[in-house]
Structures are given as C-alpha cells and as structure tokens.
Scaffold this active site. Structure first.
Site, mmCIF file in Angstrom:
data_model
loop_
_atom_site.group_PDB
_atom_site.id
_atom_site.type_symbol
_atom_site.label_atom_id
_atom_site.label_comp_id
_atom_site.label_asym_id
_atom_site.label_seq_id
_atom_site.Cartn_x
_atom_site.Cartn_y
_atom_site.Cartn_z
ATOM 1 N N LYS A 13 68.029 -11.997 -13.221
ATOM 2 C CA LYS A 13 67.186 -11.300 -12.248
ATOM 3 C C LYS A 13 65.920 -12.089 -11.945
ATOM 4 O O LYS A 13 65.541 -12.269 -10.798
ATOM 5 C CB LYS A 13 66.752 -9.918 -12.769
ATOM 6 N N ARG A 121 67.512 -19.818 -23.421
ATOM 7 C CA ARG A 121 66.459 -19.562 -22.420
ATOM 8 C C ARG A 121 65.095 -20.053 -22.905
ATOM 9 O O ARG A 121 64.713 -19.847 -24.055
ATOM 10 C CB ARG A 121 66.384 -18.065 -22.118
ATOM 11 N N ARG A 165 68.237 -4.792 -27.164
ATOM 12 C CA ARG A 165 67.964 -4.716 -25.722
ATOM 13 C C ARG A 165 69.249 -4.429 -24.935
ATOM 14 O O ARG A 165 69.218 -3.706 -23.937
ATOM 15 C CB ARG A 165 67.299 -6.018 -25.256
HETATM 16 P P1 AMP Z 1 62.081 -8.131 -19.410
HETATM 17 O O1 AMP Z 1 61.210 -9.330 -19.292
HETATM 18 O O2 AMP Z 1 62.294 -7.433 -18.093
HETATM 19 O O3 AMP Z 1 63.378 -8.426 -20.137
HETATM 20 O O4 AMP Z 1 61.283 -7.065 -20.317
HETATM 21 C C1 AMP Z 1 60.938 -7.377 -21.670
HETATM 22 C C2 AMP Z 1 60.553 -6.098 -22.403
HETATM 23 O O5 AMP Z 1 59.437 -5.476 -21.750
HETATM 24 C C3 AMP Z 1 61.637 -5.032 -22.437
HETATM 25 O O6 AMP Z 1 62.575 -5.235 -23.472
HETATM 26 C C4 AMP Z 1 60.787 -3.775 -22.653
HETATM 27 O O7 AMP Z 1 60.345 -3.688 -23.998
HETATM 28 C C5 AMP Z 1 59.571 -4.064 -21.790
HETATM 29 N N1 AMP Z 1 59.763 -3.577 -20.395
HETATM 30 C C6 AMP Z 1 59.900 -4.318 -19.270
HETATM 31 N N2 AMP Z 1 60.075 -3.546 -18.189
HETATM 32 C C7 AMP Z 1 60.056 -2.268 -18.647
HETATM 33 C C8 AMP Z 1 60.185 -0.987 -18.037
HETATM 34 N N3 AMP Z 1 60.409 -0.865 -16.714
HETATM 35 N N4 AMP Z 1 60.094 0.110 -18.822
HETATM 36 C C9 AMP Z 1 59.874 0.020 -20.146
HETATM 37 N N5 AMP Z 1 59.763 -1.155 -20.793
HETATM 38 C C10 AMP Z 1 59.834 -2.290 -20.062
#
Ligand code: AMP
Length: 206
Positions: A13, A121, A165
């Site tokens: 993404k 990554r 995750r």
């Molecule tokens: P990402 O970089 O999108 O993979 O996000 C990394 C981490 O940030 C996730 O595993 C969550 O702990 C937190 N996070 C990111 N976006 C959200 C969201 N919309 N709601 C809750 N936690 C989030």
C-alpha cells in the site's frame, strides 16, 4: 481524488501510495507513518501509541480518528494508507469526510508472500520511502535513494509482531472488504507482483 488503500501488512500500500503521490499530487495520509513520527518526536500521542504498535495491535480508535480528522481537514485529494483499520473507523471516516470517497483499493496477496516481503523491508525514517533488500533495493545501498538517511528495519517487522499484525488484519480489517464492496467502492488489485506491475494495475482501476 479521494482514495482508501486496504491490505495486509506488507501488501505494498505504502509503496503504491507514494508513487501516486509523486506522479499525481494526491497527498498520502499514512496513519502508521504519522504514529511513528509522533513516537520519534516523543509527543503525548507518540507516548500513548508506542506500546500498541510494538505489540502489533491497533492503536485506540479515538487517537487515530483525531489524527486523521486533523489531516483531512485541509485536503481535497488524498490517499488514506492504513486507515480505516476496522469498522468503527470506517463509520468515523464517513462523518469526517465532506465529500464522498472515489474508490477503495484492496491489495490482495497471500500471507506467505507477505512474510518474505516484510523480512526484507527497509524504510527511510526521514522521508518514509520504502525499499526491499532484493525486490526493490535502494540505489544507495543502506542509505535512502531520495534523502540519503540510513535505512532501518521497522521494529514491528519482527516475526512475532508480524504474526500478530496478520491476525489483527484478518479479524478487524478484512471485514472492511465486504463493507466497501456493499457500497460499490471496492476494487481488488492482485498485489503479488513487482511494484511496477502492481502500479499499472492500480492505474487501470483508477
Ligand atoms: P502501518 O505502518 O500502516 O503498518 O501501521 C503500523 C502500526 O501502526 C499498526 O500495526 C498499528 O499498531 C498502528 N496503526 C496504523 N494505522 C492504524 C489505524 N488506522 N488504527 C489503529 N492503529 C493503527
């Protein structure tokens, strides 16, 4: 253009969103990046969010909703990368938006392919560029090809956290696929391919 990107961790993404941002000028709002920046700056939000992110859990909705509402208030065109992450956030997004979404893109890929991706990554802590050791290496080795900062592995890309995750994705985020399909907004893009090929698929959807 107002877009939402949905996909399991590592589905690509962020890579696709950044490319669209640079080629089309639509601003990426990536909640994960905003939360990591808040942690790096040790803000009150960062202090509250840190433990959840380290465990691979979702940060509480009220914290993330407020962050997104503040960012979207000034934007006409955006790509939401990583938000909404559950049905409650999707309902909140509908109240935040002043104009409807144009499309939701679901990046579809198997968990096996994702484990391989996440273990290689590397991200830029400064400009948020995303690389992969073999599939998308930085032209500058362990430095960012854009801003030359030293690349890092995200803490939450460690295997145990990745498993958590994925579980969160399956249980909390995957229901959004049907939610947006029922609203006629969902487009599924097979994401198990090189970034360029996936980008062409995204363009053809848009
Ligand atoms: P990402 O970089 O999108 O993979 O996000 C990394 C981490 O940030 C996730 O595993 C969550 O702990 C937190 N996070 C990111 N976006 C959200 C969201 N919309 N709601 C809750 N936690 C989030």
């Amino acid at each position: 253009m107002r877009l939402v990107f949905i996909g399991a961790p590592g589905a690509g993404k962020g890579t696709q969103a950044r490319r669209l941002e640079s080629e089309k000028g639509w601003t990426v709002v990536a909640t994960g990046d905003l939360l990591r920046a808040a942690i790096a700056e040790n803000t009150p939000l960062g202090q509250q969010a840190q433990a959840y992110i380290q465990r691979g859990e979702l940060v509480p909705d009220e914290l993330v909703n407020q962050l997104v509402a503040e960012r979207l208030a000034t934007l006409d065109s955006f790509i939401l990368d990583g938000y909404p992450r559950n049905l409650a956030q999707a309902a909140m997004l509908e109240t935040i938006l002043t104009q409807p979404l144009d499309a939701v893109i679901y990046f579809e890929i198997s968990e096996d392919a994702l484990i391989e991706r996440l273990s290689g990554r590397r991200i830029c802590p400064k400009c948020h560029a995303v690389y992969h050791l073999t599939a998308n290496p930085s032209p500058r080795g362990d430095q960012c090809g854009v801003c030359e900062a030293t690349l890092i592995t995200r803490d939450d890309d460690q295997p145990d956290t990745v498993r958590k995750r994925f579980q969160v994705f399956r249980e909390q985020t995957a229901p959004l696929i049907d939610y947006y399909r029922e609203r006629g907004l969902l487009h599924t893009v097979p994401a198990d391919a090189a970034p360029d090929a996936v980008y062409q698929r995204v363009l053809s959807v848009l």
